[in-house]
Scaffold this motif. Structure first.
Motif, PDB file in Angstrom:
ATOM      1  N   ARG A 163     -73.696  44.910 -48.811  1.00  0.00           N
ATOM      2  CA  ARG A 163     -73.308  43.913 -47.800  1.00  0.00           C
ATOM      3  C   ARG A 163     -71.811  43.671 -47.833  1.00  0.00           C
ATOM      4  O   ARG A 163     -71.181  43.434 -46.821  1.00  0.00           O
ATOM      5  N   LEU A 164     -71.250  43.693 -49.035  1.00  0.00           N
ATOM      6  CA  LEU A 164     -69.812  43.518 -49.188  1.00  0.00           C
ATOM      7  C   LEU A 164     -69.179  44.895 -49.069  1.00  0.00           C
ATOM      8  O   LEU A 164     -69.318  45.721 -49.939  1.00  0.00           O
ATOM      9  N   GLU A 220     -66.191  34.383 -49.340  1.00  0.00           N
ATOM     10  CA  GLU A 220     -65.823  34.418 -47.920  1.00  0.00           C
ATOM     11  C   GLU A 220     -66.995  34.914 -47.074  1.00  0.00           C
ATOM     12  O   GLU A 220     -67.293  34.349 -46.013  1.00  0.00           O
ATOM     13  N   ALA A 221     -67.679  35.946 -47.538  1.00  0.00           N
ATOM     14  CA  ALA A 221     -68.821  36.490 -46.808  1.00  0.00           C
ATOM     15  C   ALA A 221     -69.932  35.458 -46.683  1.00  0.00           C
ATOM     16  O   ALA A 221     -70.542  35.319 -45.618  1.00  0.00           O
ATOM     17  N   ILE A 222     -70.199  34.712 -47.749  1.00  0.00           N
ATOM     18  CA  ILE A 222     -71.228  33.671 -47.692  1.00  0.00           C
ATOM     19  C   ILE A 222     -70.879  32.642 -46.628  1.00  0.00           C
ATOM     20  O   ILE A 222     -71.728  32.237 -45.836  1.00  0.00           O
ATOM     21  N   MET A 223     -69.624  32.236 -46.581  1.00  0.00           N
ATOM     22  CA  MET A 223     -69.217  31.223 -45.612  1.00  0.00           C
ATOM     23  C   MET A 223     -69.318  31.750 -44.189  1.00  0.00           C
ATOM     24  O   MET A 223     -69.689  31.016 -43.272  1.00  0.00           O
ATOM     25  N   VAL A 224     -69.030  33.026 -43.975  1.00  0.00           N
ATOM     26  CA  VAL A 224     -69.137  33.620 -42.646  1.00  0.00           C
ATOM     27  C   VAL A 224     -70.597  33.721 -42.225  1.00  0.00           C
ATOM     28  O   VAL A 224     -70.945  33.493 -41.069  1.00  0.00           O
ATOM     29  N   GLY A 256     -71.431  23.197 -38.804  1.00  0.00           N
ATOM     30  CA  GLY A 256     -70.714  22.009 -39.220  1.00  0.00           C
ATOM     31  C   GLY A 256     -69.210  22.157 -39.145  1.00  0.00           C
ATOM     32  O   GLY A 256     -68.484  21.216 -39.391  1.00  0.00           O
ATOM     33  N   ASP A 257     -68.741  23.334 -38.797  1.00  0.00           N
ATOM     34  CA  ASP A 257     -67.309  23.616 -38.720  1.00  0.00           C
ATOM     35  C   ASP A 257     -66.719  22.904 -37.500  1.00  0.00           C
ATOM     36  O   ASP A 257     -67.132  23.143 -36.380  1.00  0.00           O
TER      37      ASP A 257
END
Length: 73
Positions: free
Chosen positions: A8-9, A58-62, A70-71
């Motif tokens: 995934r990464l 970063e990937a988790i947040m995306v 919530g952004d």
């Protein structure tokens, strides 16, 4: 594991960095080291777990729909 397996990464980009310090359980560190080894096999570039962690976060947040909703942007 086959070097052609997709993780995934994906390949790592180069970005400006800051250095936070954190602690994690030994079991998680072992998993991160194993992931780093697999990533190196898949993409032909040796990296350590500490290098991968910011990209993983970063990937988790995306990927996190709840975070994106919530952004305030």
């Amino acid at each position: 594991m086959s070097a052609s397996r997709k993780l995934r990464l994906g390949p790592l980009s180069r970005t400006e960095s800051v250095k936070p310090t954190t602690m994690c359980p030994a079991r998680l560190k072992a998993d991160l080291d194993r992931y780093a080894a697999l990533h190196g096999q898949a993409y032909g570039e040796t990296v350590d777990a500490a290098t991968l962690i910011p990209y993983m976060l970063e990937a988790i947040m995306v990927w996190d729909r709840g975070f994106k909703k919530g952004d305030p942007k």
